[in-house]
Design a protein around this motif. Structure first.
Motif, short mmCIF file in Angstrom:
data_model
loop_
_atom_site.label_atom_id
_atom_site.label_comp_id
_atom_site.label_asym_id
_atom_site.label_seq_id
_atom_site.Cartn_x
_atom_site.Cartn_y
_atom_site.Cartn_z
N ASP A 6 -2.35 5.02 -3.29
CA ASP A 6 -3.52 4.54 -2.10
C ASP A 6 -4.37 6.02 -1.37
OD1 ASP A 6 -3.10 2.73 -4.22
OD2 ASP A 6 -1.32 1.94 -3.15
N PHE A 7 -3.44 5.78 -0.50
CA PHE A 7 -4.29 7.04 0.12
C PHE A 7 -2.96 8.07 0.71
CE2 PHE A 7 -6.26 3.11 0.83
CZ PHE A 7 -7.65 3.36 0.77
N GLY A 8 -3.70 9.14 1.00
CA GLY A 8 -2.61 10.75 1.88
C GLY A 8 -3.13 11.03 2.43
N ILE A 9 -2.83 11.73 3.75
CA ILE A 9 -3.11 12.67 4.62
C ILE A 9 -2.38 14.06 4.11
CG2 ILE A 9 -4.51 11.05 6.35
CD1 ILE A 9 -0.96 11.71 7.84
N ALA A 10 -3.18 15.13 4.16
CA ALA A 10 -2.41 16.42 4.86
C ALA A 10 -2.54 17.31 6.18
CB ALA A 10 -3.17 17.32 3.58
N GLY A 11 -2.04 17.47 6.78
CA GLY A 11 -2.18 17.88 8.37
C GLY A 11 -2.70 19.43 8.23
N GLY A 12 -2.93 19.50 9.14
CA GLY A 12 -3.40 21.34 9.35
C GLY A 12 -3.43 21.77 11.17
N ARG A 13 -3.18 22.56 11.09
CA ARG A 13 -3.80 23.01 13.22
C ARG A 13 -5.22 22.45 13.18
NH1 ARG A 13 -1.78 28.21 11.23
NH2 ARG A 13 0.70 28.47 11.53
N VAL A 65 0.93 -1.81 0.05
CA VAL A 65 0.25 -0.47 0.01
C VAL A 65 0.92 1.27 -0.02
CG1 VAL A 65 -0.05 -0.14 2.36
CG2 VAL A 65 -2.15 0.85 0.99
N GLU A 66 0.42 2.69 -1.11
CA GLU A 66 1.39 4.00 -0.84
C GLU A 66 0.54 4.65 -0.15
OE1 GLU A 66 2.03 3.94 -4.74
OE2 GLU A 66 3.80 2.05 -5.03
N VAL A 67 1.41 5.18 0.54
CA VAL A 67 0.83 6.08 1.30
C VAL A 67 1.65 8.12 1.79
CG1 VAL A 67 -0.09 7.24 3.81
CG2 VAL A 67 -0.06 4.50 3.20
N ALA A 68 0.83 8.27 0.95
CA ALA A 68 1.27 10.03 0.80
C ALA A 68 1.11 10.64 2.15
CB ALA A 68 1.50 10.79 0.24
N VAL A 105 -7.93 20.69 11.28
CA VAL A 105 -8.10 19.62 10.33
C VAL A 105 -6.99 19.36 9.72
CG1 VAL A 105 -10.98 20.86 10.60
CG2 VAL A 105 -9.18 21.28 9.41
N GLY A 106 -7.25 18.43 9.18
CA GLY A 106 -6.75 17.78 8.07
C GLY A 106 -7.36 16.93 6.86
N PHE A 107 -6.70 16.76 5.82
CA PHE A 107 -7.63 16.45 5.45
C PHE A 107 -6.92 14.25 4.34
CE2 PHE A 107 -8.29 20.21 3.87
CZ PHE A 107 -9.21 21.08 4.23
N ILE A 108 -7.97 14.22 4.50
CA ILE A 108 -7.86 12.56 3.34
C ILE A 108 -8.39 11.94 1.99
CG2 ILE A 108 -8.65 9.71 4.01
CD1 ILE A 108 -8.84 10.07 7.23
N TYR A 109 -6.74 11.98 1.53
CA TYR A 109 -7.25 11.74 0.64
C TYR A 109 -7.02 9.83 -0.18
CZ TYR A 109 -4.96 15.81 0.23
OH TYR A 109 -5.17 17.46 0.34
N ALA A 110 -7.73 9.37 -1.25
CA ALA A 110 -7.87 8.39 -1.74
C ALA A 110 -7.71 8.15 -3.01
CB ALA A 110 -8.99 7.71 -0.85
N HIS A 111 -6.90 7.52 -3.47
CA HIS A 111 -6.50 7.16 -5.00
C HIS A 111 -6.73 8.29 -5.69
CE1 HIS A 111 -6.30 3.61 -3.66
NE2 HIS A 111 -7.95 3.15 -3.47
N GLY A 112 -5.73 9.39 -5.60
CA GLY A 112 -5.56 10.10 -5.75
C GLY A 112 -6.83 11.98 -5.85
#
Length: 310
Positions: free
Chosen positions: A242-249, A223-226, A251-258
């Motif tokens: 495949d999945f990714g997260i972007a942090g924030g103070r 599994v590829e994770v960013a 809230v953050g975002f979760i990505y799935a398959h682009g």
């Protein structure tokens, strides 16, 4: 040794009789150093025993223990001396009609090691065992090994590898496997990418990355994770994972398959990421067809910011 659940390879220096005893006890293979095993007669004894036992050998020339008659050559060109030491043993083994062997020409000096293997690859048809000898600690040694092994593997040189570290031995296969994954030669297990710290990092991306890496270590699946420290480059940098997260103070975002999947509270970001990963694995790990993003990243993120908290 015959009862060992894994193959045992005897690495013998200075004493050919130990190699003979190891073969008698049923080792899967034996490695000798032509520079310190005791001369051609001793090499011949070990080869004949290995041949009779039908086991392979590794002959390993090392820049720190070259045969004395090659010292002058080593002063002029150590890589050439390493290759000559190996070729002398090749000629002896061939004369004994024994060809079940691989060769190493290791050096602690990375450029010398790379040049020696490239020279040797042009001269012999036999498998090559790659390694930077005495590479150092986990940090420095892994870097040296990645450069030395990677430069050769990317050119198609090398059949087996060893990462030599001044550390707990379990760290060596970890580093070796990461080298193979980075080159796309292995795909078992997770692969993580993470952005560097920068002025936009307001969550401590290294903290996120270390925790995600720690938890990914329990996963055998590929599994590829960013892991991103902010939402600015998320759609692009997490696009191939495949999945990714972007942090924030907050809230953050979760990505799935682009694509942006959801927005969550920062303290739940990692747990939610792994819930998504686990669900995807349980559902059969189907990877959807990726569509090129039609919107600029800035516009996509502006729209993603409007997503309500999950």
């Amino acid at each position: 040794m015959r009862l060992s659940p894994v193959p045992v390879i005897a690495d013998i220096h200075f004493n050919a009789s130990l190699a003979l005893k190891a073969i008698e006890q049923g080792v899967a293979a034996v490695r000798i150093n032509p520079g310190n095993i005791g001369g051609p007669d001793k090499v011949e004894q070990v080869v004949r025993a290995a041949k009779a036992a039908k086991i392979p050998m590794r002959i390993g020339a090392n820049s720190g223990s070259l045969p004395k008659h090659l010292f002058d050559l080593a002063q002029r060109d150590q890589a050439e001396a390493l290759v000559e030491a190996a070729l002398e043993e090749v000629r002896l083994l061939e004369a004994l009609d024994y060809r079940e062997f691989k060769i190493s020409v290791k050096s602690s000096h990375v450029p010398t090691m790379i040049r020696a293997y490239r020279m040797l690859a042009e001269k012999v048809p036999y498998p090559l065992h790659l390694g930077v000898t005495e590479a150092g600690t986990v940090y420095a040694g892994s870097i040296k090994s990645a450069i030395g092994l990677g430069a050769l593997l990317v050119d198609g040189i090398g059949d087996t590898i060893r990462v030599s570290l001044a550390a707990d031995p379990v760290e060596e296969p970890k580093a070796a496997y990461e080298i193979l994954k980075a080159l796309g030669l292995r795909e078992r297990g997770p692969n993580m990418i993470a952005c560097p710290s920068c002025g936009r990092d307001n969550v401590g991306v290294h903290i996120l990355a270390e925790e995600v890496e720690r938890r990914l270590a329990d996963y055998p699946q590929h599994v590829e994770v960013a892991v991103l420290g902010c939402a600015v480059n998320g759609p692009g940098e997490a696009g191939d994972a495949d999945f990714g997260i972007a942090g924030g103070r907050d809230v953050g975002f979760i990505y799935a398959h682009g694509r942006v999947l959801k927005k969550v509270e920062s303290e739940e970001l990692i747990d939610e990421l792994f819930r998504e990963i686990d669900g995807w694995i349980a559902a059969g790990m189907k990877r959807p067809t990726r569509l090129k993003m039609a919107k600029p990243a800035a516009l996509a993120m502006a729209e993603a910011s409007l997503i309500p908290l999950d």
